[in-house]
Each structure stands twice: as structure tokens, then as C-alpha cells.
Design a protein around this motif. Structure first.
Motif, short mmCIF file in Angstrom:
data_model
loop_
_atom_site.label_atom_id
_atom_site.label_comp_id
_atom_site.label_asym_id
_atom_site.label_seq_id
_atom_site.Cartn_x
_atom_site.Cartn_y
_atom_site.Cartn_z
N GLU A 147 0.82 -1.21 0.00
CA GLU A 147 0.00 0.00 0.00
C GLU A 147 0.85 1.27 0.00
OE1 GLU A 147 -3.92 -1.10 2.50
OE2 GLU A 147 -2.05 -1.22 3.66
N LEU A 148 2.11 1.15 -0.39
CA LEU A 148 3.02 2.29 -0.34
C LEU A 148 2.52 3.47 -1.17
CD1 LEU A 148 5.64 3.03 1.03
CD2 LEU A 148 6.89 2.03 -0.88
N ASP A 149 1.96 3.21 -2.35
CA ASP A 149 1.43 4.31 -3.16
C ASP A 149 0.30 5.02 -2.46
OD1 ASP A 149 3.20 4.08 -5.27
OD2 ASP A 149 1.91 2.71 -6.40
N GLU A 150 -0.61 4.26 -1.87
CA GLU A 150 -1.75 4.86 -1.16
C GLU A 150 -1.28 5.67 0.05
OE1 GLU A 150 -1.56 1.67 -2.10
OE2 GLU A 150 -3.32 1.27 -3.32
N LEU A 151 -0.29 5.12 0.77
CA LEU A 151 0.25 5.84 1.93
C LEU A 151 0.90 7.14 1.48
CD1 LEU A 151 1.09 6.32 4.83
CD2 LEU A 151 2.96 4.67 4.49
N LEU A 152 1.71 7.09 0.43
CA LEU A 152 2.36 8.32 -0.05
C LEU A 152 1.34 9.34 -0.53
CD1 LEU A 152 5.51 6.81 -1.71
CD2 LEU A 152 5.47 8.51 0.12
N ALA A 153 0.27 8.89 -1.16
CA ALA A 153 -0.79 9.82 -1.55
C ALA A 153 -1.41 10.46 -0.31
CB ALA A 153 -1.85 9.10 -2.38
N ASP A 154 -1.61 9.67 0.73
CA ASP A 154 -2.16 10.19 1.98
C ASP A 154 -1.21 11.20 2.63
OD1 ASP A 154 -4.28 10.02 4.10
OD2 ASP A 154 -2.55 9.34 5.30
N LEU A 155 0.08 10.96 2.47
CA LEU A 155 1.09 11.84 3.04
C LEU A 155 1.41 13.04 2.14
CD1 LEU A 155 3.58 9.16 4.40
CD2 LEU A 155 2.04 10.60 5.75
N GLY A 156 0.76 13.08 0.97
CA GLY A 156 0.97 14.20 0.06
C GLY A 156 2.11 13.98 -0.91
N GLY A 157 2.55 12.72 -1.08
CA GLY A 157 3.66 12.43 -1.98
C GLY A 157 3.28 11.39 -3.02
N ALA A 158 2.14 11.58 -3.68
CA ALA A 158 1.69 10.62 -4.68
C ALA A 158 2.69 10.52 -5.82
CB ALA A 158 0.32 11.03 -5.23
N HIS A 159 2.74 9.38 -6.45
CA HIS A 159 3.62 9.15 -7.59
C HIS A 159 3.26 10.14 -8.69
CE1 HIS A 159 5.81 6.96 -10.68
NE2 HIS A 159 6.35 6.22 -9.72
N PRO A 160 4.23 10.83 -9.28
CA PRO A 160 3.93 11.90 -10.23
C PRO A 160 3.12 11.46 -11.46
CG PRO A 160 6.30 11.44 -10.17
CD PRO A 160 5.65 10.65 -9.07
#
Length: 166
Positions: A147-160
Motif C-alpha cells: 500500500e506504499l502508493d496509497e500511503l504516499l498519496a495520503d502523506l501528500g507524496g503521490a507518484h507523479p
């Protein structure tokens, strides 16, 4: 051996791209004899919780350096060896890893939800014991490494490009 590595959203974004956390040596926390001594009579789960909290505190200190979202991040990983870190400032359970940790060896990621941002930002700006303790009033949420992508999106760092890990 299960270790808990302090991290930030920026560290997670780099991990997503490189598929490995490094370079070594890496600072982490583990359930060591000194942690067990701090909680006599407690079970392994309680000792792991204390190691996770120690890593979360160190995560706060990393935030000022990388400008990530003000949320604590801890990566749980399984490694073959770790050596004690003799730095007394790091406290019980502090270890050093002599190797990089590949994503495949990571068990989970723990991160604050948005509600913790104010407390974490205050502690990152001025890491007094009182402010670090206030962060611990917020639970770290559990995320699977898938779920790393979802977590990064939640943290404001979604994959570009919106793509996930390969």
C-alpha cells in the motif's frame, strides 16, 4: 530480527523508486535486552511497541531536515543482523544495520494520520520532551508495504505519473 526504522514521507518516496532503503549504516530500533529490562514482565508485543515508539520519536527529528509532511513514519523490517548503537542519546533498543534493507524484507509501515500533524509539526520545530510526548497521544496506523502508493498519496507524496511500484 525485526527492526523499526525511523523514516519520513521523503524516505518512503525514495524507497518506492529504489526498492531499497540505504545506504548503510542505517539507524533502527529493536527489542533488545535493554528494552526487555525496561518492561519486566511484559510480553514481546509490548516490547515491540516501545521499539516502534522510539523509532517514531527519531522520525520527528528527521522531519526538519527533509521537509516532509509532519507525520511520523516507521518502517518495520526483518534483518539478519544488527549491532547495538552505543550512542546514549538514542536510548534503549538503538541498533545499527550494516546493510541496506530491500523492500522485500519490509513487513509494514506505520504512519500518523492527518490529525497528528499539528503535534508532530510542533515537536519537529522544537523537540522538547513534552512535545515529543504529545505526539504519542496519536496512534500510528498500520500499512502493508503493498500500500506504499496509497500511503504516499495520503502523506501528500503521490507518484507523479499515478503509477505504482513495479
Amino acid at each position: 530480527m525485526r527492526v523499526y526504522l525511523p523514516a519520513t514521507a521523503a524516505v518512503l518516496a525514495a524507497l518506492r523508486e529504489a526498492r531499497v532503503l540505504g545506504p548503510a549504516p542505517l539507524r533502527a530500533y529493536a527489542v533488545t535486552d535493554d528494552v526487555r529490562a525496561d518492561v519486566p514482565g511484559e510480553d514481546e508485543e509490548e516490547a515491540e511497541f516501545l521499539a516502534t515508539l522510539a523509532a517514531a520519536r527519531e522520525s520527528v527529528l528527521l522531519l526538519a531536515a527533509d521537509g516532509s509532511a509532519p507525520r511520523r513514519v516507521v518502517i518495520a523490517a526483518d534483518v539478519s543482523t544488527a549491532r547495538p548503537d552505543d550512542d546514549p542519546a538514542r536510548g534503549a533498543g538503538a541498533v545499527l544495520l550494516g546493510e541496506e534493507v530491500p523492500l522485500a524484507r519490509m513487513a509494514s509501515v506505520h504512519a500518523d494520520e492527518e490529525a497528528a500533524e499539528q503535534a508532530v509539526a510542533a515537536a519537529a520545530a522544537d523537540p522538547t520532551e513534552e512535545r515529543l510526548d504529545a505526539c504519542e497521544e496519536h496512534d500510528l496506523l498500520w500499512w502493508a508495504t503493498q500500500e506504499l502508493d496509497e500511503l504516499l498519496a495520503d502523506l501528500g507524496g503521490a507518484h507523479p505519473d499515478g503509477a505504482g511500484p513495479e
